[in-house]
Every structure is written in structure tokens, then in C-alpha cells.
Design a protein around this motif. Structure first.
Motif, PDB file in Angstrom:
ATOM      1  N   ASP A 100       0.796  -0.930   0.169  1.00 30.97           N
ATOM      2  CA  ASP A 100       0.171  -0.481   0.140  1.00 30.97           C
ATOM      3  C   ASP A 100       0.760   1.185   0.003  1.00 30.97           C
ATOM      4  N   SER A 101       1.799   0.834  -0.119  1.00 32.07           N
ATOM      5  CA  SER A 101       2.696   2.657  -0.232  1.00 32.07           C
ATOM      6  C   SER A 101       4.384   1.518  -0.394  1.00 32.07           C
ATOM      7  N   GLY A 184       7.061   5.392  -8.320  1.00 31.49           N
ATOM      8  CA  GLY A 184       5.502   5.663  -7.824  1.00 31.49           C
ATOM      9  C   GLY A 184       4.407   4.506  -7.864  1.00 31.49           C
ATOM     10  N   PHE A 187       5.040   1.582  -8.866  1.00 33.05           N
ATOM     11  CA  PHE A 187       4.527   0.766  -7.841  1.00 33.05           C
ATOM     12  C   PHE A 187       2.844   0.527  -7.366  1.00 33.05           C
ATOM     13  N   LEU A 188       2.281   1.403  -8.493  1.00 34.27           N
ATOM     14  CA  LEU A 188       0.820   1.377  -8.365  1.00 34.27           C
ATOM     15  C   LEU A 188       0.307   0.279  -9.303  1.00 34.27           C
ATOM     16  N   LEU A 192      -1.331  -3.931  -9.279  1.00 34.41           N
ATOM     17  CA  LEU A 192      -2.452  -4.344 -10.257  1.00 34.41           C
ATOM     18  C   LEU A 192      -2.653  -5.402 -11.531  1.00 34.41           C
TER      19      LEU A 192
ATOM     20  N   ARG B 178      -4.140   6.657  -4.032  1.00 33.08           N
ATOM     21  CA  ARG B 178      -4.208   6.552  -5.228  1.00 33.08           C
ATOM     22  C   ARG B 178      -3.181   7.404  -6.345  1.00 33.08           C
ATOM     23  N   GLU B 181       0.428   8.392  -7.093  1.00 32.77           N
ATOM     24  CA  GLU B 181       0.861   8.040  -8.415  1.00 32.77           C
ATOM     25  C   GLU B 181       0.346   9.269  -9.515  1.00 32.77           C
TER      26      GLU B 181
END
Lengths: 211, 211
Positions: A100-101, A184, A187-188, A192, B178, B181
Motif C-alpha cells: 500500500d506504499s 511511484g 508501484f501502482l 494492478l 492512489r 501516483e
């Protein structure tokens, strides 16, 4: 010198080796376990040599194809031996416990933290490309975008040349601090891949700027 | 109700209106200048009505197609009138003086700051799609990715439905945070548009996850 040193023998090391070999470079693989490095080198072909982490890297470009904590340890252990080298940081400092981070604080990046530990010229690259896509050299028939960030113009140009010669599109996005945005967003993208809602995303996608 | 309220009449308002109309929705355009709203509404066709910012929005979804500062002012002025509405924040809080950072602090986002000012359910969407691509409905023949983040499941689903019906691929990436990001990476993408090195990038690209 036309040699790329890659530290690590995992999937990302193999993927980056594939692009480097496609680019006409020779590859030196270093691993803590010299036998492992030799075995992977043999598998990758005659243009790949091997050695042990800690020995002086032959390449002018040294790719740290290891996790963030290991990358920090390795550059610290090498110390001044990396002066003048181009150090490629590929890491995504994701907090895998929470997913989550990141484990780096907002307003900084893994690349900047690594750069603080080495006299080498740190360049961020390959953090938004998954290993499978690097090995294949494409994503769904489209050229891979290679996002690159760095503070040293010569070092970023050398990495851009490697990326371009390897059949990817180099996008030099700016100073090393732009790694904040690269890390960043990847990470996202990683969240997914792990999300069952996205059935077609299985650590196999490519991040692209289409246009 | 099948009406999307869009606050603003600029290029992004027109682009989002194009997708909403393609999705079979009716559009209500609100602007501070009612004459301007009426003129743009007339241009966009018979399924578009107009009004003045400050009047109660007809749509269940209210898209703030205005810059970040204006978006904050507008939700503050509306106050409780937005309770129960889905508020779409499309902003990129770029520091245009330096073009080197965002105006929001690291570790937060424009979307979260806007959410703190309204009882509406804020959803981040359309911040990574340029107006021209929204109007065209594609980028170089490829479907547009619509990244969506939000804390309210019903509100994010309503926006995902709008995006999908409008011919885009909705990617609901997670909680509203989110947006950090999404905003960070689109800032990076925007710097590339302004960078003459990238000759083909002229505020016309599309950010995609290929795969």
C-alpha cells in the motif's frame, strides 16, 4: 569498452542481459554465488562471462539487478571502486507487507537513496519494465518504453544508448529525482498485476506513452 | 439519472463531454459565465444544457474540469449541496512556475485535498488523458486507458461505467490516495510534452498499460 556488468542472476538480470546482448554488448554477470553466475552465464551464451559480487566490475555500466536493500548493501560494500562507473538502479522500493506504499519516504526515491551511498553516477532505468517483456523485447507487438532518469548527462546518455540499441525506446525524463514519479507509478502498476480484477495483467504488461 | 454535470468549458470540459455523449449520457455544462456555457453547449449539440456555477448540479456525477485552485474554491462554495454526489477531480496540481514539482506536498494529492473540502464522494479520473485524445476517443488507434481512484465503491463504479461506455478502458487502481501516483506520473508526462527533445510529444499522447 562494450561490456555491461549486471549484478544478480534473477529474472530481471536475465531480462536486462537479453536487451544488452540484443544491443551487441558483452555481459558480465556477478553473483554472490559464483557457481550460480557461471551457470546462468553459460545458459545465456558465449558473450556472457561471470564472477563474484565484490570483484571489480569490468563494465563501465553496472546494473544492480537486485532488490533495494541488496542494492544499498552492494554499493556500500564497493565504496570507491564504483567511482566513475554508471550505476543503473532498477529497484521498486515497494512495501510488500502492506502493498500500500513504498518503503522510501514521500519526497525521495530508492534511486536517490542509493546515489547517496556511492560515488558512481546513478541512473534510474528498467524499473517500469517487467522481466518477461524485457526477454521478449516487446509487449503485444509494441516497442517497450524505457524510462530513464539521472543527474549525470554522460551516464544517462550511455544508458539511453544501451536501451535504444537493445530495441527499446529510451525516454530520458529528467534528473534523478524524477525517480520518485517512476517508482511511484510502477508501484501502482504492480498493485494492478496482483489484483484479480485485472485478469489480463499478470506481471507481463508494459507501461507506455503512446504518441 | 443519466446526466453528467461538467463544471468548466475549456478543452478538458469539451473532451470529457465528448466521452460522456459517446457514452449516451446527457451533459450539463456549468460556467461562471452563463453565456459562455450556453455557447459551448450549443456547439456540442442537443444533448447538452448549460447553466451557471453555483446552481444546483443536475447530474449525480459532477466533473470539475477546472484547475486545482478553482476546483477547491468551487467545492467549498457548494458546501453541502454536493453531499451524495460523485465529484470527479481531474486536476494535475503541477507547479507551473518551476515545472519541477507539484504544488501539493509529497505524501498527499490534489484529490485528497479536494475531498477534505466536500461531503461529496471524490473520484480521481481523466487526469492522465489529454483533451485532444478524449475528443478523438483514441490515441494512435489504441483505446484510451482511464485511470480511476476513489474511496467510495459506488462512486468509482459510476465513473468506471461512464469511462467504459465512452469507449475507454477503465482501470480502477484503488483508494483515493492512489491519486498521489496518478498525479505524480502525469506531472512527469507533462514535462515530456514541454520538452523539445520529444518531437512527437505535443500534449497529444496517451498513457497506457499495454497487456
Amino acid at each position: 569498452m562494450n561490456i555491461i556488468t549486471i549484478v544478480g542472476t534473477g529474472n530481471m538480470a536475465r531480462g536486462i542481459a537479453a536487451r544488452a546482448l540484443a544491443a551487441g554488448r558483452k555481459v558480465e554477470l556477478l553473483n554472490r554465488d559464483a557457481g550460480k553466475a557461471a551457470a546462468v552465464a553459460a545458459e545465456l551464451g558465449s558473450n556472457v562471462t561471470s564472477g563474484t559480487v565484490g570483484q571489480a566490475p569490468t563494465g563501465d555500466i553496472v546494473v544492480l539487478a537486485v532488490p533495494f536493500d541488496a542494492a544499498k548493501e552492494i554499493v556500500s560494500a564497493y565504496g570507491d571502486a564504483l567511482a566513475g562507473k554508471t550505476i543503473v538502479d532498477i529497484t521498486n522500493p515497494v512495501n510488500f507487507e502492506t502493498f500500500d506504499s513504498l518503503v522510501v519516504a514521500p519526497g525521495t526515491s530508492a534511486a536517490e537513496e542509493i546515489a547517496a551511498l556511492t560515488p558512481g553516477n546513478v541512473v534510474k532505468a528498467f524499473n517500469t519494465t517487467f522481466a518477461g517483456a524485457l526477454i521478449a523485447g516487446e509487449t503485444e507487438g509494441q516497442i517497450l518504453d524505457g524510462f530513464i532518469a539521472g543527474d549525470n548527462a554522460e551516464a544517462t546518455a550511455a544508458v539511453a544508448s544501451l536501451v535504444s540499441d537493445g530495441g527499446m525506446r529510451p525516454l530520458v525524463v529528467g534528473a534523478l529525482k524524477r525517480s520518485r514519479e517512476l517508482e511511484g507509478f510502477q508501484f501502482l502498476v504492480m498493485t494492478l498485476q496482483a489484483n484479480p480484477t485485472f485478469e489480463t495483467f499478470n506481471w507481463n504488461t508494459g507501461l507506455k506513452i503512446v504518441g
